[in-house]
Design a protein around this motif. Structure first.
Motif, mmCIF file in Angstrom:
data_model
loop_
_atom_site.group_PDB
_atom_site.id
_atom_site.type_symbol
_atom_site.label_atom_id
_atom_site.label_comp_id
_atom_site.label_asym_id
_atom_site.label_seq_id
_atom_site.Cartn_x
_atom_site.Cartn_y
_atom_site.Cartn_z
ATOM 1 N N GLU A 227 1.738 50.841 3.462
ATOM 2 C CA GLU A 227 2.796 51.296 2.566
ATOM 3 C C GLU A 227 2.339 51.665 1.157
ATOM 4 N N ASN A 228 1.238 51.102 0.657
ATOM 5 C CA ASN A 228 0.765 51.442 -0.686
ATOM 6 C C ASN A 228 -0.726 51.132 -0.792
ATOM 7 N N PHE A 229 -1.344 51.612 -1.877
ATOM 8 C CA PHE A 229 -2.797 51.453 -1.944
ATOM 9 C C PHE A 229 -3.209 50.008 -2.206
ATOM 10 N N ASP A 230 -2.404 49.230 -2.884
ATOM 11 C CA ASP A 230 -2.744 47.818 -3.070
ATOM 12 C C ASP A 230 -2.910 47.130 -1.720
ATOM 13 N N GLU A 231 -2.066 47.488 -0.759
ATOM 14 C CA GLU A 231 -2.175 46.890 0.563
ATOM 15 C C GLU A 231 -3.370 47.455 1.345
ATOM 16 N N VAL A 232 -3.736 48.729 1.064
ATOM 17 C CA VAL A 232 -4.968 49.268 1.636
ATOM 18 C C VAL A 232 -6.157 48.416 1.186
ATOM 19 N N ALA A 233 -6.206 48.143 -0.137
ATOM 20 C CA ALA A 233 -7.303 47.333 -0.684
ATOM 21 C C ALA A 233 -7.266 45.912 -0.126
ATOM 22 N N SER A 234 -6.071 45.356 0.034
ATOM 23 C CA SER A 234 -5.948 44.012 0.600
ATOM 24 C C SER A 234 -6.403 43.978 2.056
ATOM 25 N N LEU A 235 -6.068 45.036 2.800
ATOM 26 C CA LEU A 235 -6.503 45.115 4.190
ATOM 27 C C LEU A 235 -8.023 45.183 4.279
ATOM 28 N N GLN A 236 -8.635 45.931 3.375
ATOM 29 C CA GLN A 236 -10.093 46.008 3.364
ATOM 30 C C GLN A 236 -10.716 44.636 3.139
ATOM 31 N N VAL A 237 -10.245 43.933 2.123
ATOM 32 C CA VAL A 237 -10.794 42.609 1.813
ATOM 33 C C VAL A 237 -10.578 41.650 2.989
ATOM 34 N N TYR A 238 -9.380 41.692 3.565
ATOM 35 C CA TYR A 238 -9.056 40.812 4.695
ATOM 36 C C TYR A 238 -9.940 41.136 5.904
ATOM 37 N N ALA A 239 -10.129 42.429 6.175
ATOM 38 C CA ALA A 239 -10.950 42.833 7.319
ATOM 39 C C ALA A 239 -12.407 42.433 7.113
ATOM 40 N N LEU A 297 -8.224 41.979 17.498
ATOM 41 C CA LEU A 297 -6.768 41.935 17.678
ATOM 42 C C LEU A 297 -6.147 40.834 16.833
ATOM 43 N N GLU A 298 -6.853 39.726 16.682
ATOM 44 C CA GLU A 298 -6.353 38.641 15.820
ATOM 45 C C GLU A 298 -6.253 39.098 14.366
ATOM 46 N N VAL A 299 -7.253 39.858 13.932
ATOM 47 C CA VAL A 299 -7.249 40.353 12.562
ATOM 48 C C VAL A 299 -6.075 41.306 12.341
ATOM 49 N N LEU A 300 -5.841 42.189 13.296
ATOM 50 C CA LEU A 300 -4.701 43.112 13.176
ATOM 51 C C LEU A 300 -3.382 42.344 13.167
ATOM 52 N N GLU A 301 -3.266 41.348 14.033
ATOM 53 C CA GLU A 301 -2.046 40.546 14.088
ATOM 54 C C GLU A 301 -1.839 39.790 12.776
ATOM 55 N N GLY A 302 -2.947 39.249 12.243
ATOM 56 C CA GLY A 302 -2.845 38.532 10.972
ATOM 57 C C GLY A 302 -2.447 39.453 9.830
ATOM 58 N N ALA A 303 -2.979 40.678 9.821
ATOM 59 C CA ALA A 303 -2.634 41.646 8.778
ATOM 60 C C ALA A 303 -1.164 42.032 8.867
ATOM 61 N N ALA A 304 -0.659 42.160 10.088
ATOM 62 C CA ALA A 304 0.759 42.486 10.264
ATOM 63 C C ALA A 304 1.642 41.342 9.782
#
Length: 461
Positions: A227-239, A297-304
């Motif tokens: 939804e926004n670039f802050d979440e893009v950056a958060s997804l990167q760090v989380y991944a 798949l766990e990482v994707l589920e956690g990000a969701a």
């Protein structure tokens, strides 16, 4: 061009090793950017390092400028010959000379194409991780001289991280044989780095020892809406934290690019609706298929669950993996708009959201109807931009450059993340390198090439 030198150069390379002006194919002088189309008086096609050495020695004696070429797929006009230059290509020097599974290395000639290198590594049960869109045409020498990057830098690094040694010929014909297979070799200056990324201005790379990796046995790919670039950056760090070294690619498309792909690249079908601000292609490569898939798949589920991603498509077959990658690659295939002026810049990740909004705002202030797309590798700080401001886009490229690069300067970024400087960006080098740094670069250039015969006029004003 001096007639005596012309005959001497022809004699060095022998029959089949040269083409005179009227016989030179356009692929040896037409620039991908459409900015250069100067037919060289002579095209040289040396067959080995000794011929390269003799060519440079002869040119050095009389001060004849020469333009070394790879696959001519660069985007900054570094390899396209200028008026009165001799062009030198390596399409007779493309052998893969050695694959050593014990040192995990491959020794190649400069003209070997990247795709051939990838395939040969695969045949040997190994993996060469550099990957760019021009893989079928670009060459080892060109990739080295430009320090190519591509899609998997986040895990494997750029070209300078994927080489152990190079053989290079200096401007006066001296051969520097640094074909080293040792991973640890702390004996003085790392001379290969003088040639890597120097765009043919300090010496001509003729052979290289490339680093190979074990072939990944798992590959997982997902396409996510954000939804926004802050979440893009958060997804990167989380991944990165969750997948560790398995994270092999983190590619981002802004909405404007995704929309262009949907509308202008008919052979590609986008996997998610077009109403999200950002789209992320995330890839994991590892050595345990079941465990790696489960973790992915766990990482994707956690990000969701964290609300970082709004929607996602996961590849469930090799064909689906390819189709998702085709969407990312299609960012460079946007057609039907007109000529797209391209940019390759580097920024801190935390500045990218602002940069995307601000660069579009500034461009539209001058060209309200501009077609703009942003995409990039993001996890390694690289953003690409494509711009069309109308039928005059080519002639207005300097005005467009000034808008983009001035913003890069304000944000302490780099005007070139992976394409180099060449001709197209040399007036903006000072936007990201200090006067002292540029002076030192020039000192190196004229110490190693005092007659300025190697790719003159590139990088520096």
């Amino acid at each position: 061009m001096d007639a005596e030198l012309l005959e001497q150069l022809k004699e060095i390379v022998g029959e089949g090793g040269w083409r005179e002006q009227s016989e030179v194919d356009p692929k040896y002088y037409e620039d991908w950017m459409g900015a250069r189309a100067e037919v060289p008086a002579l095209l040289l096609r040396p067959a080995d390092t000794e011929q390269v050495s003799q060519i440079l020695a002869a040119c050095h004696r009389v001060g004849q400028p020469i333009a070394p070429q790879g696959g001519m797929t660069g985007l900054v006009s570094a390899a396209a010959p200028h008026k009165d230059e001799v062009a030198m290509c390596f399409d007779r020097m493309k052998q893969i000379q050695d694959v050593d599974i014990y040192t995990a290395t491959m020794t190649v000639e400069a003209g070997a194409e990247l795709q051939t290198i990838q395939e040969r590594a695969q045949e040997a049960g190994m993996f060469f991780p550099l990957d760019v869109g021009a893989r079928g045409s670009c060459t080892a020498g060109g990739n080295l001289s430009t320090n190519a990057g591509g899609n998997r830098v986040v895990r494997f690094g750029m070209m300078r991280d994927l080489v152990l040694g190079v053989e290079a010929v200096l401007a006066d014909g001296q051969v520097i044989n640094g074909l080293n297979k040792l991973r640890k070799n702390n004996t003085g200056y790392d001379l290969k780095q003088l040639f890597i990324g120097s765009e043919g201005t300090l010496g001509v790379i003729t052979r290289a020892v490339l680093k190979l990796s074990p072939t990944p046995t798992s590959q997982n790919v997902a396409f996510c809406a954000v939804e926004n670039f802050d979440e893009v950056a958060s997804l990167q760090v989380y991944a990165q934290a969750s997948l560790g070294s398995n994270l092999s690619a983190f590619e981002v498309l802004w909405h404007n690019t995704y929309q262009l792909i949907d509308e202008k690249v008919p052979h590609v079908k986008v996997p998610l609706p077009t109403n999200f601000p950002f789209y992320v292609l995330m890839e994991s490569m590892g050595s345990s298929k079941e465990k790696d898939t489960e973790l992915f798949l766990e990482v994707l589920e956690g990000a969701a669950e964290k609300g970082i991603i709004a929607d996602t498509v996961v590849a469930d077959s090799d064909a689906k993996v390819q189709s998702l990658w085709m969407v990312r690659d299609a960012a460079a295939e946007v057609m039907g708009v007109g000529y797209m002026h391209t940019f390759d810049v580097s920024l801190k990740v935390q500045d990218m959201g602002y940069f995307g909004e601000e660069v579009e705002k500034r461009l539209r202030q001058q060209w309200p109807q501009a077609v703009i797309g942003l995409f990039g590798h993001i996890a390694d700080g690289n953003v690409h931009i494509i711009v069309n401001v109308g039928p005059q886009t080519r002639s207005l490229h300097r005005e467009i450059d000034e808008v983009v690069y001035r913003l890069i300067q304000e944000l302490n970024g780099s005007v070139s993340a992976e394409h180099g400087i060449g001709i197209m960006k040399k007036e903006y080098l000072s936007y990201c390198r200090s006067e002292e740094e540029i002076t030192l670069m020039k000192t190196l250039k004229y110490a190693m090439d005092p007659k300025n015969i190697l790719s003159p006029g590139r990088i520096f004003l």
